[in-house]
Write an enzyme that holds these catalytic residues in place. Sequence first.
Site, short mmCIF file in Angstrom:
data_model
loop_
_atom_site.label_atom_id
_atom_site.label_comp_id
_atom_site.label_asym_id
_atom_site.label_seq_id
_atom_site.Cartn_x
_atom_site.Cartn_y
_atom_site.Cartn_z
N LYS A 14 39.93 44.50 -69.17
CA LYS A 14 40.65 42.71 -69.00
C LYS A 14 40.50 43.33 -67.11
CE LYS A 14 44.48 41.43 -71.29
NZ LYS A 14 45.43 41.08 -72.00
N GLU A 72 44.56 35.59 -81.60
CA GLU A 72 45.57 35.93 -80.66
C GLU A 72 46.68 35.53 -80.42
OE1 GLU A 72 43.95 39.66 -78.15
OE2 GLU A 72 43.50 37.58 -77.24
N ASN A 110 40.30 46.07 -74.78
CA ASN A 110 39.83 44.06 -73.80
C ASN A 110 40.71 45.35 -72.70
OD1 ASN A 110 39.76 42.35 -72.05
ND2 ASN A 110 41.29 41.00 -73.78
N HIS A 120 39.65 33.43 -74.24
CA HIS A 120 40.64 33.93 -74.48
C HIS A 120 41.72 33.83 -74.00
CE1 HIS A 120 43.68 37.43 -72.88
NE2 HIS A 120 43.24 37.92 -73.90
N GLY A 167 50.73 40.27 -74.75
CA GLY A 167 51.01 41.52 -73.33
C GLY A 167 53.17 41.28 -73.36
N SER A 176 50.29 42.62 -78.19
CA SER A 176 51.26 43.79 -78.45
C SER A 176 50.80 44.96 -79.90
CB SER A 176 52.20 43.29 -78.53
OG SER A 176 52.58 42.69 -77.16
N GLU A 180 44.19 34.07 -71.43
CA GLU A 180 44.09 34.03 -70.10
C GLU A 180 42.88 33.06 -69.70
OE1 GLU A 180 44.42 38.49 -69.29
OE2 GLU A 180 46.05 37.63 -70.92
P1 PGA Z 1 47.93 43.25 -75.54
O1 PGA Z 1 47.07 42.04 -75.18
O2 PGA Z 1 47.53 44.23 -75.81
O3 PGA Z 1 47.72 43.65 -73.91
O4 PGA Z 1 48.75 42.22 -75.50
C1 PGA Z 1 45.77 41.20 -75.67
C2 PGA Z 1 44.79 40.76 -75.77
O5 PGA Z 1 45.26 40.14 -74.45
O6 PGA Z 1 43.53 41.04 -75.99
#
Ligand code: PGA
Length: 254
Positions: free
Chosen positions: A15, A169, A13, A97, A175, A215, A99
């Site tokens: 982003k 997730e 992903n 997601h 993150g 992560s 976010e």
């Molecule tokens: P990350 O993000 O691997 O940077 O923790 C995962 C995601 O947002 O799908």
Amino acid sequence: MDQEHRPVIIAGNWKMYKTIKEGLVFVKELLPMIKDSNSEVYLAVPYTLIKPLADTVKRKIVIGAQNMNDATEGAFTGEVAAMMLKDVGARFVILGHSERRRLFGETNEFINRKVKRALSAGVQPILCIGETEQERDEGKTQEVLRTQLTECLASVRKTQFKRMILAYEPVWAIGTDRVATPQEAQEAHRFCRQVIRELAGDEAGDGMSILYGGSVKPENVHELVNEPDLDGVLVGGASLNVETFSKIVNFNQV
Ligand code: PGA
């Protein structure tokens, strides 16, 4: 269907990162690096990169989007519809997601409408769910996952479940460099699979690919995917660097 019969899916992903040029350099470098992998590789890229990347990788990498609107078309300035994603070669779309939920106020109900729209347009949804740190600390993880699954999948036809992917997730792991332990992830995945069985029957539950996200790194992917209910990973930060992402894709070749 058990894990042996579900494909391993490694999804990146990106982003809001990368220009067209950067994206093209990435996939051209990645393709030879992952040629021996048996995993299915997905990349969720910014809207502007979908067509150039889909045209370049043909069917070797599955290119998709990170969001879409729930309407078919209309006066929704700045939004993109499922058919438009399909039109530029997107084969899947990440929906729900954390976010999007946290920064853009997306609700389960809105996500549910998008899931149904994506399915009817022939774009495969990757539905994301997960609890916050506070919810986990309060012992509400299963309750939150059950509510998200039930509401985001409301009135989805049982036969359509096989055209979807689920991503667990945990919000506290995204993150943060705080990956869930394989046991924590497995427990959540087993629970999600059980809820899918209740919603749509054993076949849907057993057949559903459930990815873990939060992560994920080359160092932890192997032990995560070893768990019986984990069918792959959704990778944010570590998908932006081609060396790192290729190591994750090739995790089972060492
Ligand atoms: P990350 O993000 O691997 O940077 O923790 C995962 C995601 O947002 O799908």
